[in-house]
Write an enzyme that holds these catalytic residues in place. Sequence first.
Site, PDB file in Angstrom:
ATOM      1  N   GLU A   1       0.339   3.612   0.868  1.00  0.00           N
ATOM      2  CA  GLU A   1      -0.923   3.933   0.201  1.00  0.00           C
ATOM      3  C   GLU A   1      -1.969   4.467   1.178  1.00  0.00           C
ATOM      4  O   GLU A   1      -3.168   4.288   0.979  1.00  0.00           O
ATOM      5  CB  GLU A   1      -1.451   2.716  -0.568  1.00  0.00           C
TER       6      GLU A   1
ATOM      7  N   HIS B   1      -4.149   3.041  -4.385  1.00  0.00           N
ATOM      8  CA  HIS B   1      -4.561   4.282  -3.731  1.00  0.00           C
ATOM      9  C   HIS B   1      -3.510   5.360  -3.950  1.00  0.00           C
ATOM     10  O   HIS B   1      -2.318   5.103  -3.799  1.00  0.00           O
ATOM     11  CB  HIS B   1      -4.745   4.071  -2.227  1.00  0.00           C
TER      12      HIS B   1
ATOM     13  N   LYS C   1      -9.965  -2.084  -7.604  1.00  0.00           N
ATOM     14  CA  LYS C   1     -10.265  -0.898  -6.795  1.00  0.00           C
ATOM     15  C   LYS C   1      -9.213   0.188  -7.016  1.00  0.00           C
ATOM     16  O   LYS C   1      -8.019  -0.089  -6.957  1.00  0.00           O
ATOM     17  CB  LYS C   1     -10.305  -1.257  -5.305  1.00  0.00           C
TER      18      LYS C   1
END
Length: 251
Positions: A82, A140, A167
């Site tokens: 990521e 991510h 997130k």
Amino acid sequence: MAKKQIEPGTKPLICTPLVGTTKELIFEQLQQVLSKRPDVIEWRADFFQDIANTDAVVAIAKQIQALCGDAPLIFTIRSQFEGGQPIALSDAEVIELDAAICKAAAAEYVDCELRNDLQRINKLRQAASQSGTKIIGSFHNFHQTPSRADIVNKLAEAAEKQLDVAKVAVMPQTLEDVLTLLSATLEAKSRLSIPLITMSMGKYGMVSRMIGGVFGTSLTFAVGAQASAPGQVPIEELRTVLQTVENTMGN
């Protein structure tokens, strides 16, 4: 001194990363960063060359934490998968190190990638609950921007797994991709009760770091000493923009 909290709001907190490869470089960066008064500090421990030494990592985290004043510390080991640095730890060993940080109460927040299986995440949750450490469930994508629905689902996954903050960071190929990220953030804000951290990276995504708070992100990243991801802007410039947005919107 009471630490700041990552909470829902219109003006996001500013977080600056530490990416030193040695203890000396980490604390050199920390001194530079602290002089710029960030709201939050993130230690990207995947940059640390002695990351396999658990005792050393915990000791450094506690030293950083002690110097941060009211700025909470986020402890992050970003996987190479990521966008992080290559490290000599397996995914299971990363969770073990995260758990050690929690048990030592050496950070206020620990980042945990959502791709970890539920058994590992539950193990980390158990360790975090003992010290009151909060967990940021993160995803991510450094290659593209998923669909709006996929982004919302990733943020919701963090809540479903009973983590404290959600997130998502994605890479835009077009300005439309940035709008997708912002729109997904706004939708997730209306659906979820936990704080959100979202950003579009790179040159197109830079604007999301500046106005993301309007759409629901509770934290944005800025350069204090050295960037940890593409598109981060200097903290002084970002603070000015955030204050302008806040003043203009009357918050």
